[in-house]
Write a protein that holds these residues in place. Structure first.
Motif, mmCIF file in Angstrom:
data_model
loop_
_atom_site.group_PDB
_atom_site.id
_atom_site.type_symbol
_atom_site.label_atom_id
_atom_site.label_comp_id
_atom_site.label_asym_id
_atom_site.label_seq_id
_atom_site.Cartn_x
_atom_site.Cartn_y
_atom_site.Cartn_z
ATOM 1 N N ASN A 1 0.809 -1.221 0.000
ATOM 2 C CA ASN A 1 0.000 0.000 0.000
ATOM 3 C C ASN A 1 0.842 1.270 0.000
ATOM 4 O O ASN A 1 0.313 2.373 0.132
ATOM 5 N N SER A 2 2.162 1.126 -0.161
ATOM 6 C CA SER A 2 3.029 2.303 -0.138
ATOM 7 C C SER A 2 4.386 1.958 -0.730
ATOM 8 O O SER A 2 4.747 0.780 -0.864
ATOM 9 N N GLU B 1 5.179 0.857 12.286
ATOM 10 C CA GLU B 1 4.073 0.856 11.326
ATOM 11 C C GLU B 1 4.231 -0.181 10.215
ATOM 12 O O GLU B 1 3.305 -0.413 9.436
ATOM 13 N N LEU B 2 5.406 -0.841 10.142
ATOM 14 C CA LEU B 2 5.610 -1.890 9.145
ATOM 15 C C LEU B 2 5.167 -3.262 9.644
ATOM 16 O O LEU B 2 5.119 -4.216 8.867
ATOM 17 N N GLY B 3 4.864 -3.373 10.929
ATOM 18 C CA GLY B 3 4.433 -4.652 11.472
ATOM 19 C C GLY B 3 5.602 -5.509 11.936
ATOM 20 O O GLY B 3 6.773 -5.132 11.829
ATOM 21 N N LYS B 4 5.284 -6.697 12.459
ATOM 22 C CA LYS B 4 6.286 -7.558 13.084
ATOM 23 C C LYS B 4 7.278 -8.130 12.082
ATOM 24 O O LYS B 4 8.492 -8.076 12.285
ATOM 25 N N ASN B 5 6.795 -8.724 11.011
ATOM 26 C CA ASN B 5 7.655 -9.353 9.998
ATOM 27 C C ASN B 5 7.302 -8.799 8.616
ATOM 28 O O ASN B 5 6.623 -9.458 7.825
ATOM 29 N N ASN C 1 4.095 -2.461 3.177
ATOM 30 C CA ASN C 1 2.703 -2.410 3.615
ATOM 31 C C ASN C 1 2.640 -1.775 4.999
ATOM 32 O O ASN C 1 3.142 -2.330 5.977
ATOM 33 N N ILE C 2 2.034 -0.590 5.079
ATOM 34 C CA ILE C 2 1.867 0.100 6.350
ATOM 35 C C ILE C 2 0.591 -0.412 7.015
ATOM 36 O O ILE C 2 -0.473 -0.435 6.402
#
Length: 267
Positions: free
Chosen positions: A172-173, A195-199, A265-266
Motif C-alpha cells: 500500500n506504499s 508501522e511496518l508490522g512484526k515481519n 505495507n503500512i
C-alpha cells in the motif's frame, strides 16, 4: 468532434510518440499533457476533465503495450538468505530497454525531495533524494523524518503490480530513493519501524546504475554482498529485519543515477 475521435487522436499521439522516441514519450506528456488535452477539448463536445480521464487510461495502456513488446526474459529468483529471515533476488524482472524507459519516467514524474537528519548536533542533508507514495492514509516515519503519501502514479502502479506478483503479497506504499551518483548512499539499518508490522515484506526494485548492496547479520559476522542491477528485484521477508542490517555504501567509481523503489505495507 465525437468523444471517440478525440480519444483516438490522443491515443495516436501517444503511441506514435512511443514508436519514434519510446523513452522520451511519457516525459514529454508529463509536461505537455494539459495543453495537448485542452487543445483537443476546443474541438470536442466533451470537457477537459472527461478527456483527461480517457487520456490517463490510454497512457497506462501505452506503458503496458511497451512492456508487452519487450517480455521478461527471466523471473527465476535466487535465495540469498534462508536463516533468520528470507531474502530472494531476481536478477531481471524488467529487461534493459524497459528499465531505461522506466528510469527516465521516474526521474521526471516523481516529486523528489531533499530531507535532512540530525547527527552529532548537526543538521545534515540526507545523501539521496526521496519520495513517499501510497494510499492516502499511509504515512511513514523513519530517522525522525515524517512522510505523508503522494497519490500513486500509473507508472508506480505498474511496477507495484509486478512486485506484488513475485512477492505474493499486496503493498500500500512505496519509498523511493534517488541516488544521483556514487556519493549518495544509505547507511546500515533495518526496516523495523512499528508501522511496518512484526515481519514486514519489503520488495526493492532498482533502475539505473548497478550498485553494491550489503546485508550483515546483527549477532554474527556474516556479510553478504551483491550487485543490484537495473531491472532487478530484491525481496526481504519473515524475520529478516529482526536479524539483519542492510546498506548501500558510497563508491568512488564514476557512476550515473540509480532509482530504488521499496514497496511495503503500512499497517
Amino acid at each position: 468532434m465525437h468523444i471517440k475521435e478525440s480519444i483516438s487522436l490522443l491515443k495516436v499521439y501517444l503511441l506514435e510518440a512511443e514508436k519514434t522516441q519510446p523513452i522520451q514519450a511519457l516525459i514529454d506528456f508529463k509536461t505537455s499533457q494539459s495543453d495537448n488535452i485542452r487543445q483537443f477539448a476546443q474541438f470536442s463536445d466533451y470537457s477537459y476533465s472527461t478527456l483527461y480521464k480517457w487520456f490517463r487510461r490510454y497512457r497506462q495502456q501505452g506503458i503496458r503495450e511497451f512492456i508487452k513488446i519487450n517480455p521478461l526474459e527471466s523471473t527465476i529468483g535466487e535465495t540469498l538468505i534462508n536463516r533468520d529471515g528470507e531474502v530472494i533476488f531476481y536478477q531481471e524482472i524488467f529487461n534493459d530497454k524497459q528499465s531505461e524507459y522506466l528510469l527516465n519516467i521516474l526521474q521526471n514524474e516523481i516529486a523528489w525531495r531533499q530531507d535532512y537528519i540530525k547527527m552529532m548536533g548537526q543538521t545534515l542533508p540526507l545523501p539521496r533524494l526521496t519520495a513517499w507514495y501510497g494510499d492516502s492514509d499511509k504515512s511513514y516515519t523513519y530517522s525522525g523524518i515524517n512522510m505523508n503519501p503522494l497519490a500513486w502514479t500509473d507508472t508506480l502502479l505498474y511496477i507495484k503490480e509486478r512486485a506484488e506478483t513475485l512477492a505474493g503479497t499486496k503493498f500500500n506504499s512505496v519509498l523511493l530513493n534517488f541516488y544521483r551518483d556514487g556519493r549518495d548512499s544509505v547507511a546500515w539499518h533495518s526496516d523495523d519501524e512499528p508501522e511496518l508490522g512484526k515481519n514486514p515484506v519489503i520488495a526493492s526494485v532498482s533502475f539505473g546504475s548497478t550498485r553494491k548492496f550489503s546485508l550483515k547479520h546483527k549477532q554474527e559476522e556474516d556479510i553478504i554482498n551483491l550487485e543490484l542491477t537495473s531491472g532487478s528485484l530484491l525481496i526481504m521477508r519473515g524475520a529478516t529485519q529482526h536479524h539483519w542490517l542492510h546498506q548501500l555504501p558510497k563508491t568512488n567509481h564514476n557512476i550515473s543515477a540509480r532509482i530504488n523503489l521499496t514497496f511495503r505495507n503500512i499497517i
